[in-house]
Structure formats: structure tokens, C-alpha cells
Scaffold this motif. Structure first.
Motif, PDB file in Angstrom:
ATOM      1  N   TYR A 291       0.826  -1.212   0.000  1.00 47.62           N
ATOM      2  CA  TYR A 291       0.000   0.000   0.000  1.00 47.62           C
ATOM      3  C   TYR A 291       0.858   1.259   0.000  1.00 47.62           C
ATOM      4  O   TYR A 291       0.448   2.293  -0.544  1.00 47.62           O
ATOM      5  N   HIS A 292       2.045   1.175   0.596  1.00 43.05           N
ATOM      6  CA  HIS A 292       2.909   2.345   0.579  1.00 43.05           C
ATOM      7  C   HIS A 292       3.365   2.663  -0.840  1.00 43.05           C
ATOM      8  O   HIS A 292       3.598   3.838  -1.181  1.00 43.05           O
ATOM      9  N   LEU A 293       3.471   1.639  -1.682  1.00 47.57           N
ATOM     10  CA  LEU A 293       3.766   1.886  -3.094  1.00 47.57           C
ATOM     11  C   LEU A 293       2.679   2.754  -3.729  1.00 47.57           C
ATOM     12  O   LEU A 293       2.965   3.619  -4.567  1.00 47.57           O
ATOM     13  N   ILE A 294       1.419   2.518  -3.333  1.00 50.87           N
ATOM     14  CA  ILE A 294       0.324   3.336  -3.864  1.00 50.87           C
ATOM     15  C   ILE A 294       0.475   4.777  -3.396  1.00 50.87           C
ATOM     16  O   ILE A 294       0.343   5.718  -4.189  1.00 50.87           O
ATOM     17  N   LEU A 295       0.758   4.958  -2.101  1.00 52.27           N
ATOM     18  CA  LEU A 295       0.922   6.319  -1.582  1.00 52.27           C
ATOM     19  C   LEU A 295       2.066   7.031  -2.290  1.00 52.27           C
ATOM     20  O   LEU A 295       1.933   8.205  -2.693  1.00 52.27           O
ATOM     21  N   ASP A 296       3.192   6.338  -2.473  1.00 53.29           N
ATOM     22  CA  ASP A 296       4.312   6.937  -3.200  1.00 53.29           C
ATOM     23  C   ASP A 296       3.904   7.315  -4.623  1.00 53.29           C
ATOM     24  O   ASP A 296       4.282   8.383  -5.136  1.00 53.29           O
ATOM     25  N   GLY A 297       3.134   6.433  -5.256  1.00 53.74           N
ATOM     26  CA  GLY A 297       2.696   6.709  -6.620  1.00 53.74           C
ATOM     27  C   GLY A 297       1.769   7.911  -6.703  1.00 53.74           C
ATOM     28  O   GLY A 297       1.841   8.701  -7.643  1.00 53.74           O
ATOM     29  N   LEU A 298       0.902   8.057  -5.713  1.00 54.82           N
ATOM     30  CA  LEU A 298       0.004   9.215  -5.684  1.00 54.82           C
ATOM     31  C   LEU A 298       0.791  10.507  -5.530  1.00 54.82           C
ATOM     32  O   LEU A 298       0.510  11.506  -6.203  1.00 54.82           O
ATOM     33  N   LEU A 299       1.759  10.502  -4.642  1.00 55.00           N
ATOM     34  CA  LEU A 299       2.565  11.705  -4.425  1.00 55.00           C
ATOM     35  C   LEU A 299       3.381  12.039  -5.670  1.00 55.00           C
ATOM     36  O   LEU A 299       3.543  13.213  -6.023  1.00 55.00           O
ATOM     37  N   ALA A 300       3.885  11.021  -6.357  1.00 55.42           N
ATOM     38  CA  ALA A 300       4.652  11.257  -7.571  1.00 55.42           C
ATOM     39  C   ALA A 300       3.760  11.759  -8.702  1.00 55.42           C
ATOM     40  O   ALA A 300       4.169  12.619  -9.500  1.00 55.42           O
ATOM     41  N   ARG A 301       2.542  11.242  -8.781  1.00 53.73           N
ATOM     42  CA  ARG A 301       1.614  11.654  -9.842  1.00 53.73           C
ATOM     43  C   ARG A 301       1.103  13.072  -9.625  1.00 53.73           C
ATOM     44  O   ARG A 301       0.918  13.841 -10.567  1.00 53.73           O
ATOM     45  N   GLY A 302       0.847  13.417  -8.366  1.00 50.61           N
ATOM     46  CA  GLY A 302       0.266  14.709  -8.054  1.00 50.61           C
ATOM     47  C   GLY A 302      -1.248  14.660  -8.085  1.00 50.61           C
ATOM     48  O   GLY A 302      -1.856  13.606  -8.300  1.00 50.61           O
ATOM     49  N   TRP A 303      -1.888  15.825  -7.903  1.00 50.88           N
ATOM     50  CA  TRP A 303      -3.329  15.861  -7.692  1.00 50.88           C
ATOM     51  C   TRP A 303      -4.071  16.659  -8.759  1.00 50.88           C
ATOM     52  O   TRP A 303      -5.283  16.828  -8.675  1.00 50.88           O
ATOM     53  N   ALA A 304      -3.354  17.136  -9.769  1.00 51.94           N
ATOM     54  CA  ALA A 304      -4.006  17.903 -10.828  1.00 51.94           C
ATOM     55  C   ALA A 304      -4.793  16.969 -11.740  1.00 51.94           C
ATOM     56  O   ALA A 304      -4.370  15.850 -12.049  1.00 51.94           O
ATOM     57  N   ALA A 305      -5.952  17.440 -12.171  1.00 47.49           N
ATOM     58  CA  ALA A 305      -6.753  16.666 -13.118  1.00 47.49           C
ATOM     59  C   ALA A 305      -6.135  16.760 -14.514  1.00 47.49           C
ATOM     60  O   ALA A 305      -5.518  17.766 -14.858  1.00 47.49           O
ATOM     61  N   PRO A 306      -6.277  15.718 -15.343  1.00 48.52           N
ATOM     62  CA  PRO A 306      -6.936  14.451 -15.028  1.00 48.52           C
ATOM     63  C   PRO A 306      -6.008  13.541 -14.228  1.00 48.52           C
ATOM     64  O   PRO A 306      -4.808  13.451 -14.521  1.00 48.52           O
ATOM     65  N   ARG A 307      -6.571  12.868 -13.233  1.00 46.15           N
ATOM     66  CA  ARG A 307      -5.765  12.027 -12.345  1.00 46.15           C
ATOM     67  C   ARG A 307      -5.857  10.571 -12.808  1.00 46.15           C
ATOM     68  O   ARG A 307      -6.914   9.961 -12.704  1.00 46.15           O
ATOM     69  N   THR A 308      -4.779  10.030 -13.312  1.00 48.37           N
ATOM     70  CA  THR A 308      -4.759   8.620 -13.681  1.00 48.37           C
ATOM     71  C   THR A 308      -4.722   7.778 -12.413  1.00 48.37           C
ATOM     72  O   THR A 308      -4.143   8.171 -11.395  1.00 48.37           O
ATOM     73  N   ARG A 309      -5.349   6.624 -12.474  1.00 47.72           N
ATOM     74  CA  ARG A 309      -5.384   5.739 -11.310  1.00 47.72           C
ATOM     75  C   ARG A 309      -4.003   5.153 -11.072  1.00 47.72           C
ATOM     76  O   ARG A 309      -3.343   4.695 -12.010  1.00 47.72           O
ATOM     77  N   VAL A 310      -3.574   5.151  -9.824  1.00 49.53           N
ATOM     78  CA  VAL A 310      -2.252   4.644  -9.467  1.00 49.53           C
ATOM     79  C   VAL A 310      -2.356   3.164  -9.124  1.00 49.53           C
ATOM     80  O   VAL A 310      -3.186   2.748  -8.310  1.00 49.53           O
ATOM     81  N   LYS A 311      -1.516   2.390  -9.768  1.00 47.11           N
ATOM     82  CA  LYS A 311      -1.472   0.949  -9.528  1.00 47.11           C
ATOM     83  C   LYS A 311      -0.014   0.516  -9.546  1.00 47.11           C
ATOM     84  O   LYS A 311       0.691   0.732 -10.539  1.00 47.11           O
ATOM     85  N   PRO A 312       0.493  -0.080  -8.447  1.00 51.49           N
ATOM     86  CA  PRO A 312       1.891  -0.510  -8.432  1.00 51.49           C
ATOM     87  C   PRO A 312       2.168  -1.526  -9.542  1.00 51.49           C
ATOM     88  O   PRO A 312       1.322  -2.361  -9.871  1.00 51.49           O
TER      89      PRO A 312
END
Length: 283
Positions: free
Chosen positions: A247-268
Motif C-alpha cells: 500500500y505504501h507503493l500506492i501512496l508513493d505513486g500518488l505523491l509522484a503523480r500529483g493531484w491535478a486533473a486528469p488524475r490517472t489511477r495509481v497501480k503498483p
């Protein structure tokens, strides 16, 4: 939605009683001894069933009535009269000392979703929600894993919240489509949203501030979890280590992706998940 009940994309169809073959939960549980694995699958099936009621159980009065039936079934289980749909839990309840109040807490958490769409709860309500839908599942799980009472409850507290906050951050767009918004009211007010709606929150130019702050809360819970895990017997922490790392991989991926739209779904990626299994499941 519970952390354990969170859907994971997979090419294998998912049944109510068995996690998806591609999920981190499935990978963690299949490494357990048979009795623990079967007990966790029974707990998982219960969580999936009541989560489905909260999300897709029909009109709100129908959902409330069905959740009441689940409460009655839990009472019957502990009275020695398990309903057929809870018969697989009779052995785990007996063998691992699973607590009635933790099952009821999970149902109460699902009722929070079933009674009304949650929109910008205050911090205390959000924490209660995380406790019911995730940490209560953790309290059942750590008994099955064999952790001692005090560190087990502490791990359930922190890891449950870490996983659920990660879910919330990952699923903000999907939740908004259901009319839900789990971001805390106080943090939204701090960026100028005093009466937030899901649409307004996700369009707000300062959304990243709210999400980054919630991610920091999740990170603090992950770090507390790892401190507890480091002090516990390794044999009792294999599954929580895998869950925390995946799950921490998901959190890292979210932080790397950022929060601006459009937001692609993060999947390790598969290689990253294999690395988690090699590090925590085999070594």
C-alpha cells in the motif's frame, strides 16, 4: 469501503469469498499457514459482503435493514447458532479469540456509508470511520496472525488508518462519482471551502494542499506501524509487512503523480509488488 475490501484489478474474476488473485491481500494471505489463511479468507468474505451492502445494497432503508440482519447474525454466531453465511467464521472465532465488538464495528462503519453519502466529515468522524472500516478489521487480523494483545491493537490502529487514508486518496474521483468525499472538513475549510461538495473540492486549485496533508497523516501511521512491526516476532508480521509495503507503493505513486486533473489511477507495477513479496514474504 474497507482496506481489505478494496477492489484490485485482476484478470481473474473475484468471488465474494475469495480475494482477487492480483491483489496485495491475496498475495499476503496465501503465504500464511492454512488455518490462518482460511480464517483471514472468512473475515475477508464477511467484510466484502457488508461492504457490498453499503455500496450497492439498494435503497437506504434496504441497506439499513440488511446491515441489521448482519448484526443479528453476528449475535447468533457468538451465541453458538451461526447462520449459514457466517458458518466459516465459527472456527476462527473459537480458535483465535476474535471479538464480537470488532465485527460489529465493521458493520457500524459500513452503516456510516449506507445511511448517507459521506461528504467532508470532520476529522473526528473521519478517524471514527477509519477505525471502524479498517482498524477493526486489523484487530481481527492481528489475533489471527498471532501478535500479542498490546502491540497487535497498536498495529491495527496505525496500519488500518494508513491503509484507509491511502484508499481515500487513491479513490477520490471514484468516490466523487458516488457523491462521496472523505477529505476532512477542516482541511477543506483551510483552503476556502466552507460548504464543500465533491465536485467543488476536486475542481479546487488548492486541492493538492489537502491531499498532501492527508498523505502526511497516512505516512505517519505507516512509520508508526513499521516501528511496531520491527519490535514484533517476524513470523507474526509477514502479512502486515506485505500489506504495509504494497500500500505504501500506492501512496508513493500518488505523491509522484500529483493531484491535478486528469488524475490517472495509481497501480503498483508487477515488478515492484514482486519485490515486496521477495523482501517481506520469503526472506
Amino acid at each position: 469501503m474497507t482496506a481489505l475490501a478494496s477492489p484490485a484489478p485482476s484478470s481473474v474474476p473475484e468471488s465474494p469469498a475469495l480475494p482477487a488473485a492480483g491483489s496485495s491481500f491475496y498475495a499476503a494471505m496465501r503465504l500464511l499457514p492454512a488455518a490462518q489463511r482460511d480464517a483471514m479468507y472468512a473475515v475477508y468474505a464477511f467484510c466484502r459482503a457488508v461492504d457490498d451492502v453499503a455500496d450497492d445494497g439498494g435503497a437506504r432503508d434496504q441497506r439499513a435493514a440488511e446491515l441489521d440482519r448482519w448484526r443479528a447474525d453476528i449475535d447468533a454466531l457468538y451465541a453458538g447458532r451461526p447462520a449459514p453465511r457466517l458458518a466459516p467464521l465459527a472456527g476462527p472465532v473459537r480458535d483465535f479469540g476474535l471479538k464480537r465488538e470488532d465485527f460489529l464495528a465493521v458493520i457500524d462503519g459500513m452503516a456510516m456509508d449506507a445511511e448517507a453519502d459521506i461528504v467532508a466529515p470532520d476529522a473526528a468522524t473521519l478517524d471514527l470511520y477509519c477505525d471502524r472500516v479498517a482498524s477493526a478489521v486489523g484487530r481481527l487480523s492481528v489475533r489471527i496472525f498471532g501478535l500479542a494483545e498490546e502491540p497487535g491493537r497498536a498495529l491495527a490502529h496505525h496500519l488500518g488508518r494508513a491503509l484507509q487514508l491511502t484508499n481515500i486518496l487513491r479513490d477520490i474521483d471514484e468516490d466523487a462519482e458516488r457523491g462521496r468525499l472523505y477529505l476532512p472538513r477542516e482541511r477543506l475549510a483551510a483552503i476556502g471551502l466552507s460548504h464543500p461538495t465533491p465536485e467543488a473540492a476536486l475542481r479546487h486549485p488548492r486541492l493538492a494542499e489537502v491531499c498532501t496533508a492527508l498523505a502526511a497523516e497516512a505516512e505517519a501511521h505507516y512509520q508508526a506501524s513499521w516501528r511496531i512491526i520491527a519490535a514484533a516476532p517476524r513470523r507474526a508480521t509477514k502479512a502486515p509487512r506485505i500489506m504495509a509495503a504494497a500500500y505504501h507503493l500506492i501512496l508513493d505513486g500518488l505523491l509522484a503523480r500529483g493531484w491535478a486533473a486528469p488524475r490517472t489511477r495509481v497501480k503498483p507495477g508487477k515488478l515492484a509488488l514482486i519485490g515486496v513479496l521477495l523482501r517481506h514474504g520469503i526472506l
